[in-house]
Write a protein that holds these residues in place. Structure first.
Motif, PDB file in Angstrom:
ATOM      1  N   PRO A   1       0.791  -1.241   0.000  1.00 22.19           N
ATOM      2  CA  PRO A   1       0.000   0.000   0.000  1.00 22.19           C
ATOM      3  C   PRO A   1       0.819   1.285   0.000  1.00 22.19           C
ATOM      4  N   LYS A   2       2.007   1.242   0.606  1.00 20.66           N
ATOM      5  CA  LYS A   2       2.779   2.475   0.720  1.00 20.66           C
ATOM      6  C   LYS A   2       3.371   2.933  -0.604  1.00 20.66           C
TER       7      LYS A   2
ATOM      8  N   LYS B   1      -5.267  12.452  -5.926  1.00 17.85           N
ATOM      9  CA  LYS B   1      -4.894  12.986  -4.618  1.00 17.85           C
ATOM     10  C   LYS B   1      -3.933  12.057  -3.876  1.00 17.85           C
ATOM     11  N   ALA B   2      -4.057  10.767  -4.124  1.00 21.10           N
ATOM     12  CA  ALA B   2      -3.174   9.811  -3.454  1.00 21.10           C
ATOM     13  C   ALA B   2      -1.726  10.052  -3.876  1.00 21.10           C
ATOM     14  N   THR B   3      -0.820   9.813  -2.959  1.00 21.17           N
ATOM     15  CA  THR B   3       0.605  10.013  -3.246  1.00 21.17           C
ATOM     16  C   THR B   3       1.406   8.722  -3.129  1.00 21.17           C
ATOM     17  N   ASN B   4       0.712   7.593  -2.976  1.00 20.88           N
ATOM     18  CA  ASN B   4       1.389   6.305  -2.752  1.00 20.88           C
ATOM     19  C   ASN B   4       1.683   5.569  -4.046  1.00 20.88           C
TER      20      ASN B   4
ATOM     21  N   ALA C   1      -8.990   9.443 -13.623  1.00 20.17           N
ATOM     22  CA  ALA C   1      -8.332   9.708 -12.345  1.00 20.17           C
ATOM     23  C   ALA C   1      -9.101   9.064 -11.197  1.00 20.17           C
ATOM     24  N   ALA C   2     -10.436   9.119 -11.263  1.00 24.09           N
ATOM     25  CA  ALA C   2     -11.251   8.537 -10.194  1.00 24.09           C
ATOM     26  C   ALA C   2     -11.085   7.023 -10.133  1.00 24.09           C
ATOM     27  N   ASN C   3     -11.035   6.376 -11.278  1.00 26.91           N
ATOM     28  CA  ASN C   3     -10.839   4.917 -11.303  1.00 26.91           C
ATOM     29  C   ASN C   3      -9.473   4.539 -10.737  1.00 26.91           C
ATOM     30  N   LEU C   4      -8.469   5.299 -11.116  1.00 28.53           N
ATOM     31  CA  LEU C   4      -7.137   5.012 -10.612  1.00 28.53           C
ATOM     32  C   LEU C   4      -7.073   5.230  -9.095  1.00 28.53           C
ATOM     33  N   GLU C   5      -7.686   6.304  -8.637  1.00 29.67           N
ATOM     34  CA  GLU C   5      -7.682   6.587  -7.200  1.00 29.67           C
ATOM     35  C   GLU C   5      -8.368   5.468  -6.422  1.00 29.67           C
TER      36      GLU C   5
ATOM     37  N   GLU D   1      -6.423   3.386  -3.428  1.00 30.22           N
ATOM     38  CA  GLU D   1      -6.929   3.409  -2.057  1.00 30.22           C
ATOM     39  C   GLU D   1      -7.366   2.038  -1.557  1.00 30.22           C
ATOM     40  N   ASP D   2      -7.366   1.041  -2.446  1.00 29.61           N
ATOM     41  CA  ASP D   2      -7.875  -0.279  -2.057  1.00 29.61           C
ATOM     42  C   ASP D   2      -6.962  -1.382  -2.593  1.00 29.61           C
ATOM     43  N   PRO D   3      -5.819  -1.604  -1.961  1.00 27.77           N
ATOM     44  CA  PRO D   3      -4.899  -2.654  -2.411  1.00 27.77           C
ATOM     45  C   PRO D   3      -5.536  -4.036  -2.482  1.00 27.77           C
ATOM     46  N   GLN D   4      -6.477  -4.301  -1.585  1.00 32.00           N
ATOM     47  CA  GLN D   4      -7.144  -5.612  -1.614  1.00 32.00           C
ATOM     48  C   GLN D   4      -7.914  -5.793  -2.918  1.00 32.00           C
TER      49      GLN D   4
END
Length: 373
Positions: free
Chosen positions: A183-184, A214-217, A315-319, A323-326
């Motif tokens: 996740p990181k 918005k995610a930076t991981n 962008a929304a699909n990628l985010e 946000e959900d590695p599982q």
């Protein structure tokens, strides 16, 4: 069966790699693995970038001259094919050679990957459009690779039309480890030639979408090269992106294995081999809902698709996946199963064998009824 083969869009040995060349080679391999012999009848390339009636008429004369040369060679050796197969035919790449040789040597004529754009019936490509239609009308079987192409073909070819999903050799991707997202730091991968037009636009959409995430991981690896590389580099200069340039085909499985998600907007993309390859390696995809892409990516199962060119939706699909590695891991497992079941070389071979039988049956039927094209 003895199959004569040609690819008027791009010859099998063309020096520039592309999805078109890849699929043509896969078709030949699949036919041979099914026990058929395949002979390349001609390397004649009818594709032209620009249209115009005088150019296309001259090209037809040249093509028919080539057809006669092939026919003379066959007559001298006693070669008679059981079917003539043409790969990729449309208004910019009509086929005059296949129909002529199929008529002279009295064998079925098959077109694989036909596309048809009725808006080309007038204008610079009108002659090429009409000549491509003549070949389709003469064909005993016509294959579309996805539903979008089939829609415009059905009115012309009717029951002679079938859809064969594109396929790949999945063996090189079998060793890819199961996806286990950290996740990181989620590793994104983009693969695309850097040339003007649709490819350039795909890179633009990707860069704009990543700027809105918005995610930076995440970090991005980009595989590809071409005349637009400098401008594309500039698009991503403030993003955590790493360019590796052109990569040999046999080295690509390693890139899918060491990354987590394929990201590609697929602007004006027919379907995109990269989507099949990523899924075969057990990687989910975020892509554009373009032409044949939804036929090879199971929406919500093996990937997430958004409307072509829609930056915000991409962008929304990628985010969502970042946000959900599982969910990433789950989609990766489903992606591999999806390609193995529907888009493997074995699946393609079975479809092609069925196609040959249908072509033989139609050819026999039209001779029995006197309805010879």
């Amino acid at each position: 069966m003895k199959l004569a083969f040609t690819s008027p869009m791009k010859p099998l040995d063309h020096p520039v790699p592309s999805g078109d060349r890849t699929l043509a080679r896969l078709l030949v391999r699949a036919f041979r693995e099914a026990g058929h012999t395949v002979d390349v009848a001609t390397r004649f390339q009818s594709w032209r970038k620009s249209g115009g009636r005088s150019m296309q008429e001259a090209l037809k004369t040249e093509a028919l001259r080539e057809a006669e040369a092939v026919a003379a060679s066959w007559r001298s050796t006693g070669y008679v094919p059981d079917a003539f197969v043409t790969y990729h035919l449309y208004h910019k790449a009509p086929d005059w050679i296949g129909p002529a040789l199929a008529r002279e040597f009295n064998c079925p004529y098959i077109v694989i990957e036909a596309s048809r754009a009725p808006k080309q019936a007038t204008g610079d490509w009108a002659f090429g459009f009409a000549e491509a239609d003549k070949a389709l009308e003469a064909a005993d079987q016509v294959v579309a690779l996805h539903r979008a192409d089939a829609t415009c073909l059905r009115d012309l070819v009717g029951e002679r039309l079938s859809i064969i999903p594109p396929f790949i050799d999945t063996d090189p991707f079998d060793d890819a480890p199961a996806l286990a997202v950290v996740p990181k730091r989620i590793k994104l991968l983009a693969v695309g030639m850097m040339r003007p037009g649709a490819k350039m636009r795909s890179y633009e959409v990707l860069a704009q979408a990543l700027e809105r995430v918005k995610a930076t991981n995440w970090e991005l690896t980009i595989v590809g090269d071409g005349p637009e590389r400098a401008d594309i580099h500039d698009m991503f200069c403030e993003l955590p992106a790493h360019f590796v340039g052109s990569v040999a085909t046999d080295a690509m499985p390693a890139f899918y294995s060491t990354n987590d998600i394929l990201v590609w907007p697929a602007v004006r993309e027919a379907f995109g081999f990269v989507f099949l390859e990523a899924q075969a390696a057990g990687r989910p995809v975020v892509g554009g809902d373009t032409f044949g892409v939804p036929d090879i990516v199971a929406q919500g199962v093996s990937g997430l698709l958004s409307a072509e060119g829609n930056v915000d939706a991409f962008a929304a699909n990628l985010e969502r996946l970042l946000e959900d590695p599982q969910l990433c891991n789950q989609m990766g497992q489903q992606a591999r199963a999806h390609v193995q079941a529907r888009h493997s070389l074995e699946a393609g071979t079975q479809h092609l064998d069925t196609l040959l039988l249908r072509a033989k049956d139609h050819f026999a039927f039209k001779h029995q009824t006197g309805k010879i094209s």
